[in-house]
Scaffold this motif. Structure first.
Motif, PDB file in Angstrom:
ATOM      1  N   LEU A  20     -13.803  -3.026   6.933  1.00 18.87           N
ATOM      2  CA  LEU A  20     -13.470  -2.561   8.280  1.00 18.87           C
ATOM      3  C   LEU A  20     -12.544  -1.356   8.219  1.00 18.87           C
ATOM      4  O   LEU A  20     -12.740  -0.370   8.937  1.00 18.87           O
ATOM      5  CB  LEU A  20     -12.832  -3.687   9.094  1.00 18.87           C
ATOM      6  N   TRP A  21     -11.521  -1.429   7.360  1.00 21.08           N
ATOM      7  CA  TRP A  21     -10.589  -0.320   7.238  1.00 21.08           C
ATOM      8  C   TRP A  21     -11.298   0.950   6.767  1.00 21.08           C
ATOM      9  O   TRP A  21     -11.078   2.029   7.313  1.00 21.08           O
ATOM     10  CB  TRP A  21      -9.431  -0.651   6.302  1.00 21.08           C
ATOM     11  N   LYS A  22     -12.149   0.827   5.752  1.00 20.92           N
ATOM     12  CA  LYS A  22     -12.859   2.001   5.250  1.00 20.92           C
ATOM     13  C   LYS A  22     -13.741   2.607   6.340  1.00 20.92           C
ATOM     14  O   LYS A  22     -13.825   3.825   6.469  1.00 20.92           O
ATOM     15  CB  LYS A  22     -13.703   1.653   4.019  1.00 20.92           C
ATOM     16  N   GLY A  23     -14.379   1.770   7.134  1.00 23.23           N
ATOM     17  CA  GLY A  23     -15.204   2.265   8.232  1.00 23.23           C
ATOM     18  C   GLY A  23     -14.392   2.992   9.285  1.00 23.23           C
ATOM     19  O   GLY A  23     -14.796   4.050   9.776  1.00 23.23           O
ATOM     20  N   VAL A  24     -13.236   2.445   9.629  1.00 24.14           N
ATOM     21  CA  VAL A  24     -12.367   3.097  10.608  1.00 24.14           C
ATOM     22  C   VAL A  24     -11.868   4.427  10.059  1.00 24.14           C
ATOM     23  O   VAL A  24     -11.861   5.444  10.776  1.00 24.14           O
ATOM     24  CB  VAL A  24     -11.189   2.171  10.996  1.00 24.14           C
ATOM     25  N   ASP A  54     -15.389  11.366  13.696  1.00 24.50           N
ATOM     26  CA  ASP A  54     -15.490  11.326  15.152  1.00 24.50           C
ATOM     27  C   ASP A  54     -14.144  11.375  15.874  1.00 24.50           C
ATOM     28  O   ASP A  54     -14.110  11.231  17.095  1.00 24.50           O
ATOM     29  CB  ASP A  54     -16.228  10.054  15.589  1.00 24.50           C
ATOM     30  N   GLY A  55     -13.056  11.503  15.152  1.00 19.75           N
ATOM     31  CA  GLY A  55     -11.742  11.535  15.799  1.00 19.75           C
ATOM     32  C   GLY A  55     -11.355  10.175  16.348  1.00 19.75           C
ATOM     33  O   GLY A  55     -11.620   9.142  15.732  1.00 19.75           O
ATOM     34  N   LEU A  56     -10.771  10.181  17.524  1.00 20.12           N
ATOM     35  CA  LEU A  56     -10.260   8.944  18.124  1.00 20.12           C
ATOM     36  C   LEU A  56     -11.376   7.924  18.378  1.00 20.12           C
ATOM     37  O   LEU A  56     -11.157   6.721  18.249  1.00 20.12           O
ATOM     38  CB  LEU A  56      -9.522   9.256  19.429  1.00 20.12           C
ATOM     39  N   LEU A  57     -12.566   8.390  18.714  1.00 24.23           N
ATOM     40  CA  LEU A  57     -13.684   7.476  18.937  1.00 24.23           C
ATOM     41  C   LEU A  57     -14.013   6.683  17.671  1.00 24.23           C
ATOM     42  O   LEU A  57     -14.451   5.538  17.737  1.00 24.23           O
ATOM     43  CB  LEU A  57     -14.912   8.257  19.401  1.00 24.23           C
ATOM     44  N   GLY A  58     -13.757   7.265  16.498  1.00 21.59           N
ATOM     45  CA  GLY A  58     -14.008   6.592  15.231  1.00 21.59           C
ATOM     46  C   GLY A  58     -13.179   5.345  15.028  1.00 21.59           C
ATOM     47  O   GLY A  58     -13.568   4.451  14.275  1.00 21.59           O
ATOM     48  N   GLY A  94     -15.423   0.683  12.283  1.00 22.55           N
ATOM     49  CA  GLY A  94     -15.475  -0.662  11.703  1.00 22.55           C
ATOM     50  C   GLY A  94     -16.809  -1.343  11.961  1.00 22.55           C
ATOM     51  O   GLY A  94     -17.349  -2.032  11.091  1.00 22.55           O
ATOM     52  N   PHE A  95     -17.364  -1.129  13.157  1.00 23.17           N
ATOM     53  CA  PHE A  95     -18.666  -1.725  13.477  1.00 23.17           C
ATOM     54  C   PHE A  95     -19.765  -1.113  12.622  1.00 23.17           C
ATOM     55  O   PHE A  95     -20.652  -1.812  12.148  1.00 23.17           O
ATOM     56  CB  PHE A  95     -18.999  -1.530  14.960  1.00 23.17           C
ATOM     57  N   THR A  96     -19.698   0.198  12.453  1.00 26.36           N
ATOM     58  CA  THR A  96     -20.713   0.880  11.652  1.00 26.36           C
ATOM     59  C   THR A  96     -20.678   0.403  10.205  1.00 26.36           C
ATOM     60  O   THR A  96     -21.712   0.127   9.600  1.00 26.36           O
ATOM     61  CB  THR A  96     -20.502   2.404  11.709  1.00 26.36           C
ATOM     62  N   ILE A 121     -22.705  -8.262   8.930  1.00 29.34           N
ATOM     63  CA  ILE A 121     -22.678  -9.155  10.090  1.00 29.34           C
ATOM     64  C   ILE A 121     -24.097  -9.531  10.499  1.00 29.34           C
ATOM     65  O   ILE A 121     -24.393 -10.700  10.786  1.00 29.34           O
ATOM     66  CB  ILE A 121     -21.906  -8.503  11.253  1.00 29.34           C
ATOM     67  N   SER A 122     -25.000  -8.554  10.514  1.00 24.76           N
ATOM     68  CA  SER A 122     -26.390  -8.830  10.873  1.00 24.76           C
ATOM     69  C   SER A 122     -27.028  -9.800   9.887  1.00 24.76           C
ATOM     70  O   SER A 122     -27.744 -10.730  10.289  1.00 24.76           O
ATOM     71  CB  SER A 122     -27.206  -7.533  10.900  1.00 24.76           C
TER      72      SER A 122
END
Length: 118
Positions: A70-74, A81-85, A90-92, A98-99
């Motif tokens: 999650l941390w690496k994804g964020v 993507d800046g703040l949107l990232g 984390g989801f990406t 998870i799937s």
């Protein structure tokens, strides 16, 4: 030797978690959240990646590894993507894991027909 190391490290992590569950009044859900947050913090501090490279799957499969993912994804999301990232990174990064857990959990429930205790 890599398999032995992964087995031992994963076993030690699980053993420490079991001791935490037995010796404290923490509920399992709180322990799981603690592990994910700890993995994220260790990733932020740059300590988890060298440990994961050394320990292999013994460090990446438990919930500590999920927190680090999650941390690496964020981190990557913020860079691209800046703040949107912060919200989507984390989801990406964890979507495949998870799937897979959802799909295989569902298939397992169809094969074994679990019932509620009552």
């Amino acid at each position: 030797m890599d398999y032995v190391k992964a087995f031992l490290v994963g076993g030690i992590i699980c053993g420490l978690v079991q001791i935490l569950l037995d010796k404290t009044k923490m509920l399992p859900g709180r322990v799981m959240v603690t592990l994910v947050v700890t993995g994220s913090i260790l990733g932020f501090l740059g300590l988890y990646e060298p440990f994961a490279k050394w320990a292999g799957a013994g460090a990446t499969v438990p919930l500590l590894g999920f927190g680090n993912t999650l941390w690496k994804g964020v981190k990557e999301g913020i860079q691209s993507d800046g703040l949107l990232g912060v919200f989507k990174g984390g989801f990406t990064a964890s979507a495949v894991g998870i799937s897979g857990a959802l799909v295989f959990g569902y298939l397992g429930s169809q094969v074994f027909k679990p019932k509620m205790k009552g």
